[in-house]
Scaffold this motif. Structure first.
Motif, PDB file in Angstrom:
ATOM      1  N   SER A  85      74.772   9.517-139.583  1.00 57.14           N
ATOM      2  CA  SER A  85      74.192   9.297-138.265  1.00 57.14           C
ATOM      3  C   SER A  85      75.190   8.495-137.441  1.00 57.14           C
ATOM      4  O   SER A  85      76.100   7.853-137.993  1.00 57.14           O
ATOM      5  CB  SER A  85      72.858   8.552-138.359  1.00 57.14           C
ATOM      6  N   GLN A  86      75.021   8.546-136.128  1.00 55.84           N
ATOM      7  CA  GLN A  86      75.915   7.810-135.233  1.00 55.84           C
ATOM      8  C   GLN A  86      75.736   6.316-135.456  1.00 55.84           C
ATOM      9  O   GLN A  86      74.615   5.801-135.451  1.00 55.84           O
ATOM     10  CB  GLN A  86      75.606   8.167-133.782  1.00 55.84           C
ATOM     11  N   THR A  87      76.844   5.596-135.635  1.00 60.90           N
ATOM     12  CA  THR A  87      76.754   4.175-135.952  1.00 60.90           C
ATOM     13  C   THR A  87      77.014   3.278-134.751  1.00 60.90           C
ATOM     14  O   THR A  87      76.639   2.107-134.762  1.00 60.90           O
ATOM     15  CB  THR A  87      77.766   3.800-137.061  1.00 60.90           C
ATOM     16  N   SER A  88      77.653   3.786-133.707  1.00 58.48           N
ATOM     17  CA  SER A  88      77.945   2.947-132.549  1.00 58.48           C
ATOM     18  C   SER A  88      76.654   2.620-131.794  1.00 58.48           C
ATOM     19  O   SER A  88      75.767   3.462-131.653  1.00 58.48           O
ATOM     20  CB  SER A  88      78.927   3.640-131.606  1.00 58.48           C
ATOM     21  N   GLN A  89      76.535   1.399-131.314  1.00 57.22           N
ATOM     22  CA  GLN A  89      75.354   0.946-130.605  1.00 57.22           C
ATOM     23  C   GLN A  89      75.631   0.910-129.102  1.00 57.22           C
ATOM     24  O   GLN A  89      76.676   0.450-128.657  1.00 57.22           O
ATOM     25  CB  GLN A  89      74.950  -0.455-131.088  1.00 57.22           C
ATOM     26  N   LEU A  90      74.678   1.404-128.322  1.00 53.37           N
ATOM     27  CA  LEU A  90      74.795   1.335-126.882  1.00 53.37           C
ATOM     28  C   LEU A  90      74.486  -0.075-126.398  1.00 53.37           C
ATOM     29  O   LEU A  90      73.662  -0.784-126.977  1.00 53.37           O
ATOM     30  CB  LEU A  90      73.834   2.332-126.237  1.00 53.37           C
ATOM     31  N   GLN A  91      75.157  -0.488-125.345  1.00 55.75           N
ATOM     32  CA  GLN A  91      75.000  -1.835-124.820  1.00 55.75           C
ATOM     33  C   GLN A  91      73.719  -1.954-124.014  1.00 55.75           C
ATOM     34  O   GLN A  91      73.437  -1.138-123.139  1.00 55.75           O
ATOM     35  CB  GLN A  91      76.200  -2.186-123.928  1.00 55.75           C
ATOM     36  N   CYS A  92      72.920  -2.975-124.297  1.00 58.96           N
ATOM     37  CA  CYS A  92      71.694  -3.236-123.547  1.00 58.96           C
ATOM     38  C   CYS A  92      71.975  -4.211-122.408  1.00 58.96           C
ATOM     39  O   CYS A  92      72.937  -4.984-122.454  1.00 58.96           O
ATOM     40  CB  CYS A  92      70.623  -3.829-124.467  1.00 58.96           C
ATOM     41  N   PRO A  93      71.147  -4.205-121.370  1.00 64.08           N
ATOM     42  CA  PRO A  93      71.372  -5.126-120.250  1.00 64.08           C
ATOM     43  C   PRO A  93      71.004  -6.557-120.616  1.00 64.08           C
ATOM     44  O   PRO A  93      70.231  -6.794-121.558  1.00 64.08           O
ATOM     45  CB  PRO A  93      70.444  -4.579-119.160  1.00 64.08           C
TER      46      PRO A  93
ATOM     47  N   ASP B 235      80.745   2.139-116.665  1.00 70.44           N
ATOM     48  CA  ASP B 235      81.828   1.525-117.424  1.00 70.44           C
ATOM     49  C   ASP B 235      82.619   0.544-116.574  1.00 70.44           C
ATOM     50  O   ASP B 235      83.241  -0.388-117.098  1.00 70.44           O
ATOM     51  CB  ASP B 235      82.759   2.611-117.970  1.00 70.44           C
ATOM     52  N   ASP B 236      82.600   0.731-115.243  1.00 74.93           N
ATOM     53  CA  ASP B 236      83.368  -0.145-114.351  1.00 74.93           C
ATOM     54  C   ASP B 236      82.673  -1.478-114.114  1.00 74.93           C
ATOM     55  O   ASP B 236      83.322  -2.523-114.061  1.00 74.93           O
ATOM     56  CB  ASP B 236      83.598   0.547-112.999  1.00 74.93           C
ATOM     57  N   THR B 237      81.345  -1.450-113.975  1.00 76.06           N
ATOM     58  CA  THR B 237      80.622  -2.661-113.578  1.00 76.06           C
ATOM     59  C   THR B 237      79.740  -3.247-114.667  1.00 76.06           C
ATOM     60  O   THR B 237      79.283  -4.381-114.539  1.00 76.06           O
ATOM     61  CB  THR B 237      79.732  -2.366-112.354  1.00 76.06           C
ATOM     62  N   GLY B 238      79.473  -2.480-115.721  1.00 77.67           N
ATOM     63  CA  GLY B 238      78.474  -2.902-116.695  1.00 77.67           C
ATOM     64  C   GLY B 238      77.079  -2.724-116.106  1.00 77.67           C
ATOM     65  O   GLY B 238      76.861  -1.892-115.226  1.00 77.67           O
ATOM     66  N   TRP B 239      76.105  -3.509-116.567  1.00 74.44           N
ATOM     67  CA  TRP B 239      74.735  -3.396-116.086  1.00 74.44           C
ATOM     68  C   TRP B 239      74.577  -4.106-114.746  1.00 74.44           C
ATOM     69  O   TRP B 239      75.018  -5.247-114.578  1.00 74.44           O
ATOM     70  CB  TRP B 239      73.763  -3.992-117.088  1.00 74.44           C
ATOM     71  N   VAL B 240      73.924  -3.426-113.795  1.00 79.71           N
ATOM     72  CA  VAL B 240      73.676  -3.996-112.473  1.00 79.71           C
ATOM     73  C   VAL B 240      72.221  -3.722-112.085  1.00 79.71           C
ATOM     74  O   VAL B 240      71.564  -2.821-112.637  1.00 79.71           O
ATOM     75  CB  VAL B 240      74.618  -3.413-111.403  1.00 79.71           C
ATOM     76  N   SER B 241      71.714  -4.474-111.122  1.00 82.91           N
ATOM     77  CA  SER B 241      70.317  -4.366-110.738  1.00 82.91           C
ATOM     78  C   SER B 241      70.036  -3.209-109.794  1.00 82.91           C
ATOM     79  O   SER B 241      68.893  -2.774-109.663  1.00 82.91           O
ATOM     80  CB  SER B 241      69.844  -5.672-110.095  1.00 82.91           C
ATOM     81  N   THR B 242      71.067  -2.696-109.115  1.00 86.47           N
ATOM     82  CA  THR B 242      70.896  -1.588-108.174  1.00 86.47           C
ATOM     83  C   THR B 242      71.944  -0.527-108.456  1.00 86.47           C
ATOM     84  O   THR B 242      73.026  -0.828-108.982  1.00 86.47           O
ATOM     85  CB  THR B 242      71.041  -2.058-106.718  1.00 86.47           C
ATOM     86  N   PRO B 243      71.675   0.742-108.096  1.00 87.51           N
ATOM     87  CA  PRO B 243      72.665   1.798-108.328  1.00 87.51           C
ATOM     88  C   PRO B 243      73.888   1.614-107.449  1.00 87.51           C
ATOM     89  O   PRO B 243      73.875   0.850-106.468  1.00 87.51           O
ATOM     90  CB  PRO B 243      71.903   3.084-107.965  1.00 87.51           C
ATOM     91  N   ALA B 244      74.971   2.309-107.793  1.00 86.53           N
ATOM     92  CA  ALA B 244      76.209   2.238-107.019  1.00 86.53           C
ATOM     93  C   ALA B 244      75.952   2.662-105.579  1.00 86.53           C
ATOM     94  O   ALA B 244      75.075   3.482-105.290  1.00 86.53           O
ATOM     95  CB  ALA B 244      77.283   3.123-107.652  1.00 86.53           C
ATOM     96  N   SER B 245      76.730   2.111-104.651  1.00 86.86           N
ATOM     97  CA  SER B 245      76.531   2.412-103.230  1.00 86.86           C
ATOM     98  C   SER B 245      76.890   3.848-102.897  1.00 86.86           C
ATOM     99  O   SER B 245      76.397   4.408-101.915  1.00 86.86           O
ATOM    100  CB  SER B 245      77.363   1.452-102.371  1.00 86.86           C
ATOM    101  N   ASP B 246      77.758   4.469-103.696  1.00 84.88           N
ATOM    102  CA  ASP B 246      78.159   5.853-103.466  1.00 84.88           C
ATOM    103  C   ASP B 246      77.766   6.713-104.665  1.00 84.88           C
ATOM    104  O   ASP B 246      77.781   6.258-105.811  1.00 84.88           O
ATOM    105  CB  ASP B 246      79.675   5.959-103.266  1.00 84.88           C
ATOM    106  N   HIS B 247      77.408   7.977-104.407  1.00 86.62           N
ATOM    107  CA  HIS B 247      77.183   8.919-105.497  1.00 86.62           C
ATOM    108  C   HIS B 247      78.503   9.152-106.236  1.00 86.62           C
ATOM    109  O   HIS B 247      79.590   9.119-105.636  1.00 86.62           O
ATOM    110  CB  HIS B 247      76.667  10.248-104.960  1.00 86.62           C
ATOM    111  N   ASN B 248      78.430   9.397-107.533  1.00 84.55           N
ATOM    112  CA  ASN B 248      79.638   9.658-108.307  1.00 84.55           C
ATOM    113  C   ASN B 248      79.300  10.571-109.473  1.00 84.55           C
ATOM    114  O   ASN B 248      78.131  10.801-109.792  1.00 84.55           O
ATOM    115  CB  ASN B 248      80.270   8.350-108.803  1.00 84.55           C
ATOM    116  N   GLY B 249      80.336  11.095-110.084  1.00 82.17           N
ATOM    117  CA  GLY B 249      80.163  12.025-111.191  1.00 82.17           C
ATOM    118  C   GLY B 249      80.379  11.397-112.550  1.00 82.17           C
ATOM    119  O   GLY B 249      80.612  12.119-113.529  1.00 82.17           O
ATOM    120  N   THR B 250      80.289  10.071-112.640  1.00 80.75           N
ATOM    121  CA  THR B 250      80.491   9.400-113.919  1.00 80.75           C
ATOM    122  C   THR B 250      79.228   9.483-114.773  1.00 80.75           C
ATOM    123  O   THR B 250      78.136   9.795-114.292  1.00 80.75           O
ATOM    124  CB  THR B 250      80.861   7.924-113.706  1.00 80.75           C
TER     125      THR B 250
END
Length: 270
Positions: free
Chosen positions: A122-130, A147-162
């Motif tokens: 099974s996958q062993t890597s753990q996802l980061q929680c806020p 990946d650029d900002t980590g966890w934030v309270s609001t979505p990015a100001s611009d739409h993106n394909g990440t």
């Protein structure tokens, strides 16, 4: 409890519960449209109440969105397809008048905490929680990760394909009832479509279904959803999402969606 947000008020009648959508249940796809989280939550509530054995654990939840659900009163029609010592299969329709707007099927199994099994990959890597002290910055009870900002309270100001990862907090299905872990997980599973299909132009896909597979229920009323795979051809997409909480991975969600480019939605707006 009445001051907390909920998707529905409940009128308990001799013929079953009638649900009246509250403003929290409204979606973004158009006027008088109910959001998928509310539809899924309503059916999960009905199914959970019908399970004959409280020791059964929900392991698969499949929601089919048959028609547009409006902000009108609705009720659930529940059927027990099969029940036995270790398995129970329950099906339910959400009806508005005589129109079926959604149908769901839930598989419940009886766990055995004493069973001992051999090693399997099974996958062993753990996802980061806020961080536990980070609160949502909008009306939506969600946190956002990149990946650029980590966890934030609001979505990015611009739409993106990440790649998208979201942390979802629980909203009660019925305004006078506590939210169960299963109702929460089933309702939040609809967010898998946002996680899987939010791109550089917002949400250009509308999901026709969602299937949630769980090895366990969330520990607490907060879970994360992380996009892990996506395939798109001829305006049809399938997205696979990992579901996790602060104790690790719970399971996966899979969503099938159709392009809806003429009525795109901005997931940053409520």
């Amino acid at each position: 409890m009445t001051g907390e947000p909920a998707f529905f008020s409940v009128d308990r009648t001799p013929h079953g519960d009638v649900l009246t959508p509250l403003p929290t249940a409204a979606g973004n796809w158009g006027p008088n449209r109910m959001r998928g989280l509310a539809v899924s939550g309503a059916l999960a509530r009905a199914v959970e109440h019908a399970v004959p054995d409280s020791e059964f654990r929900p392991v698969r939840w499949t929601l089919e969105l048959c028609r547009v659900a409006t902000m009108d009163r609705c009720h659930a029609d529940v059927r027990i397809i099969r029940t036995g010592k270790r398995i129970s299969l329950v099906e339910a329709d959400l009806l508005q008048g005589d129109t079926k707007v959604a149908t769901a099927r839930a598989l419940f199994l009886k766990p055995d905490p004493d069973v001992s099994t051999a090693d399997v990959w099974s996958q062993t890597s753990q996802l980061q929680c806020p961080p536990t002290d980070l609160s949502p910055g909008t009306e939506e009870p969600r946190l956002h990760y990149s990946d650029d900002t980590g966890w934030v309270s609001t979505p990015a100001s611009d739409h993106n394909g990440t790649r998208k990862i979201m942390w979802v907090l629980g909203v009660r299905v019925a305004e006078d009832e506590a939210l169960s872990a299963f109702q929460f997980a089933a309702s939040a599973a609809d967010v898998a479509s946002v996680v899987g299909n939010w791109g550089t132009a917002g949400m250009q896909f509308i999901n026709a279904d969602v299937t949630l597979a769980l090895a366990r229920l969330p520990q607490g009323l907060e879970i994360g959803l992380a996009a892990t795979d996506r395939v798109e051809t001829d305006g049809i997409s399938t997205s696979t999402v990992t579901v996790f909480d602060r104790s690790g991975t719970l399971g996966t969600a899979v969503v099938c969606a159709l392009a809806n480019v003429h009525a795109s939605v901005d997931p940053r707006m409520r």
